[in-house]
Design a protein around this motif. Structure first.
Motif, PDB file in Angstrom:
ATOM      1  N   THR A 295       0.847  -1.204   0.000  1.00 47.38           N
ATOM      2  CA  THR A 295       0.000   0.000   0.000  1.00 47.38           C
ATOM      3  C   THR A 295       0.881   1.253   0.000  1.00 47.38           C
ATOM      4  N   ARG A 296       0.305   2.344  -0.463  1.00 47.88           N
ATOM      5  CA  ARG A 296       0.991   3.653  -0.453  1.00 47.88           C
ATOM      6  C   ARG A 296       0.086   4.650   0.236  1.00 47.88           C
ATOM      7  N   PHE A 297       0.534   5.102   1.363  1.00 46.48           N
ATOM      8  CA  PHE A 297      -0.252   5.998   2.201  1.00 46.48           C
ATOM      9  C   PHE A 297      -1.623   5.395   2.516  1.00 46.48           C
ATOM     10  N   GLY A 298      -1.654   4.069   2.775  1.00 46.92           N
ATOM     11  CA  GLY A 298      -2.873   3.374   3.151  1.00 46.92           C
ATOM     12  C   GLY A 298      -3.730   2.917   2.002  1.00 46.92           C
ATOM     13  N   GLN A 299      -3.362   3.269   0.787  1.00 48.92           N
ATOM     14  CA  GLN A 299      -4.136   2.877  -0.388  1.00 48.92           C
ATOM     15  C   GLN A 299      -3.463   1.685  -1.069  1.00 48.92           C
ATOM     16  N   PHE A 300      -4.300   0.704  -1.499  1.00 44.30           N
ATOM     17  CA  PHE A 300      -3.753  -0.478  -2.160  1.00 44.30           C
ATOM     18  C   PHE A 300      -2.983  -0.062  -3.404  1.00 44.30           C
ATOM     19  N   LEU A 301      -1.758  -0.608  -3.507  1.00 43.97           N
ATOM     20  CA  LEU A 301      -0.920  -0.286  -4.656  1.00 43.97           C
ATOM     21  C   LEU A 301      -0.770  -1.470  -5.590  1.00 43.97           C
TER      22      LEU A 301
END
Length: 302
Positions: free
Chosen positions: A36-42
């Motif tokens: 994840t990147r800043f809590g968002q799925f990457l």
């Protein structure tokens, strides 16, 4: 100042080394990492050495792609009002192409699978009798798998297999079933024993009948031989003494047989014999009685 600069430089170098080393990660075989990147799925990261942007990307979680077995126990009632416990084993795994759905869609996959299994079991078993449930284990398992395949696919799970391992009725019902089975088997065994005894009785009766027939035939042959022997003796005696009648010859033969009988009895040491009216006149009376009986039988035969 030089010392402070050296310390600052050393700290910066260590920080850079930590950032570089922290940007690498490893993933085990049959496993997938969620980045994840800043809590968002990457993205998903497969097995091996991986890289992420330091301080920005994060290994959020790791999910196993192995087949896992979920053991469940269902309790329900059959159509004939018998409560049964049904152990169900569900073999499931995460689909490699749907890791996102498997991780983010369900908070508790085991509870979700259990709910679907209960729905299918409660929809089938109450409409069956206990005997039908025992005979339909495979069909119940197939129905559960079909339902789970359809519903769990949307959540990223593949149902490999569903096994209904046993049907466990109440202990009293199980004991009653065993008693019924034992009684049925005993009934079959009793019928077999009765048939066997019948065959033995019939064979024994046939053997006795055959034995009696042979015994009667033997007695008849013995008497025939005795009669033929007496006839030959009388004929020979009459030929030797021409003036002797058949009656006289018969009396002589009977008296001879009488004394032979007395001799045989006397030779037997353990015989208990009672003689009555044992005089020459009595012997004559016995001879006359035998002759009269033979003449009477001959007259009746005519």
């Amino acid at each position: 100042m030089e010392i402070v600069g050296s310390i600052f430089g050393m700290s910066l170098l260590l920080l850079l080394i930590g950032l570089v080393l922290g940007s690498f990660f490893t993933v085990q075989t049959a496993e997938v990492a969620i980045i994840t990147r800043f809590g968002q799925f990457l993205r998903n990261a497969g097995p091996g050495l991986g890289w992420k942007v330091p301080l920005i990307d994060k290994v959020q979680s790791r999910m196993s792609l192995r087949v896992e077995q979920i053991a469940l126990t269902m309790e329900t009632k059959t159509r004939d009002n018998v409560f049964v416990t049904i152990p169900v084993s569900v073999q499931a795994r995460v689909r490699p192409d749907k890791v996102f759905e498997a991780y983010y869609s369900l908070a508790d996959p085991t509870a979700q699978i259990k709910a679907y299994v209960e729905q299918v079991v409660l929809g089938h078993v109450p409409g069956m009798t206990l005997d039908e449930v025992f005979a339909s284990q495979s069909s119940i398992a197939a129905a559960v798998k079909m339902e789970l395949d359809t519903d769990m696919d949307a959540f990223g799970y593949e149902i490999v297999n569903v096994l209904v391992t046993d049907i466990i009725p109440d202990a009293k019902v199980k004991a009653a079933m065993n008693d019924i089975n034992a009684a049925q088997r005993e009934q079959v065994a009793a019928a077999a024993r009765g048939e066997s005894e019948k065959i033995l009785v019939v064979k024994k009766a046939e053997a006795e009948a055959e034995s009696k027939a042979l015994q009667g035939q033997g007695i008849a042959n013995q008497r025939r031989a005795i009669i033929e022997g007496l006839s030959n003796s009388i004929e020979g005696f009459m030929q030797s003494l021409g003036e002797v009648t058949a009656r006289d010859a018969m009396q002589l033969v009977l008296v001879t047989q009488y004394f032979d009988t007395l001799k045989s009895i006397g030779e037997t040491g353990k015989a208990n014999t009672i003689f009555v009216s044992h005089t020459p006149g009595a012997v004559q009376d016995i001879s006359d009685q035998i002759m009269q009986a033979m003449v009477a039988v001959q007259d009746q035969g005519r």
